[in-house]
Design a protein around this motif. Structure first.
Motif, short mmCIF file in Angstrom:
data_model
loop_
_atom_site.label_atom_id
_atom_site.label_comp_id
_atom_site.label_asym_id
_atom_site.label_seq_id
_atom_site.Cartn_x
_atom_site.Cartn_y
_atom_site.Cartn_z
N TRP A 26 0.90 -0.98 0.07
CA TRP A 26 -0.06 0.05 0.10
C TRP A 26 0.80 1.40 -0.11
O TRP A 26 1.82 1.44 0.84
N SER A 30 -2.23 6.21 1.18
CA SER A 30 -3.44 5.51 1.19
C SER A 30 -4.02 5.04 2.69
O SER A 30 -5.01 4.73 3.00
N TRP A 85 -15.72 2.11 -0.91
CA TRP A 85 -15.21 1.73 -0.08
C TRP A 85 -15.36 2.43 1.43
O TRP A 85 -15.75 2.01 2.41
N ARG A 146 -9.75 -2.33 -5.85
CA ARG A 146 -8.83 -1.31 -6.23
C ARG A 146 -7.90 -2.03 -7.30
O ARG A 146 -7.11 -2.64 -7.09
N LEU A 223 -4.38 5.75 -8.30
CA LEU A 223 -4.96 5.01 -9.53
C LEU A 223 -5.37 6.53 -10.43
O LEU A 223 -5.53 6.15 -11.62
N GLU A 239 -10.19 8.34 -5.18
CA GLU A 239 -9.63 7.27 -5.92
C GLU A 239 -11.11 6.27 -6.47
O GLU A 239 -11.79 6.35 -5.81
N ASN A 241 -12.84 3.08 -7.62
CA ASN A 241 -12.78 1.68 -7.53
C ASN A 241 -13.83 0.79 -8.53
O ASN A 241 -14.53 1.55 -9.13
#
Length: 248
Positions: A26, A30, A85, A146, A223, A239, A241
């Motif tokens: 990670w 994050s 998330w 992810r 990302l 981010e 997902n």
């Protein structure tokens, strides 16, 4: 891997303090999502039957977090949230506080120790997570995935990347492909699944980058580009997902 064991934290509570012993992949930024920062300790203490730990001998080599929530509660109606998330974590603990019976399990994280990646452990952890949910009476596991290959294409729109396939029809992305091979189907994109904000000094500390120019900044492991606002004194990362569904 003759000594590989995957259990729930409820079965091995003595491992609670060792979940973060292993080095994972990670990126540093994050770890500063405020929802995760608040609720990860509560997953360990309040939802231990949904936390997985993989060990090889005495070494922790993998961890997996999941949460039960009421996907079909009034106002949710079985629709997976665009906030992804962050939202499913908030729903899970809201349901727990209010005594609402969950009907679905959502994956939150599967991480493998840096030196043990490439051995198929993530797929095994996913399989155990599915079986754990099935054993507890659930018929579906969902996951705000992810995509592991997306950092190599930060400027590619997530809608384009998520549905890209190989010649064999499987997803182009390696982590989405693991889910597909386990039986999952892509449901939708969560365009703002995790939002991380910080001062310019914080982003410099997290990334080693200058963060002194307005506009998008390409950050290793991200990302999508991070938006830098020097005149305002902050930067923000949103981010995306990809929601997938596993019917059990």
């Amino acid at each position: 891997m003759t000594d590989l064991v995957i259990t729930t934290l409820a079965e091995r509570p003595e491992l609670a303090g060792r979940l973060w012993d292993m080095q994972d992949s990670w990126p540093e930024f994050s770890r500063h999502d405020p929802v995760g920062w608040l609720l990860y300790p509560r997953m360990v203490t309040e939802l231990a039957p949904y936390v997985l730990v993989a060990t090889d001998g005495d070494e922790v080599i993998g961890r997996g977090f999941s949460v039960p929530f009421a996907q079909h509660a009034k106002g949710r109606d079985g629709v997976l949230p665009p906030r992804g998330w962050d939202q499913v974590l908030l729903w899970a603990f809201s349901d727990l506080r209010r005594g609402i019976t969950p009907d679905t399990v959502s994956a939150i994280e599967i991480s493998i120790a840096a030196g043990r990646q490439g051995e198929g452990l993530s797929g095994r952890m996913l399989s155990v997570m599915r079986e754990n949910a099935r054993a507890r009476g659930f018929t579906e596991v969902v996951a705000p995935v992810r995509p592991s290959g997306k950092p190599a294409e930060p400027d590619t729109p997530i809608q384009e990347y998520a549905y890209r396939t190989r010649a064999d029809g499987l997803p182009y992305d390696p982590w989405l492909r693991v889910h597909a091979r386990a039986g999952a189907v892509i449901d939708s994109v969560a365009p703002f699944s995790m939002t991380i904000t910080g001062t310019l000094a914080e982003w410099r500390a997290w990334t080693g980058l200058p963060f002194d120019t307005p506009g998008p900044v390409h950050v290793p492991g991200a990302l999508t580009p991070v938006r830098c606002e020097p005149e305002q004194g902050y930067a923000v990362y949103v981010e995306p997902n990809v929601w997938v569904r596993h019917r059990l």
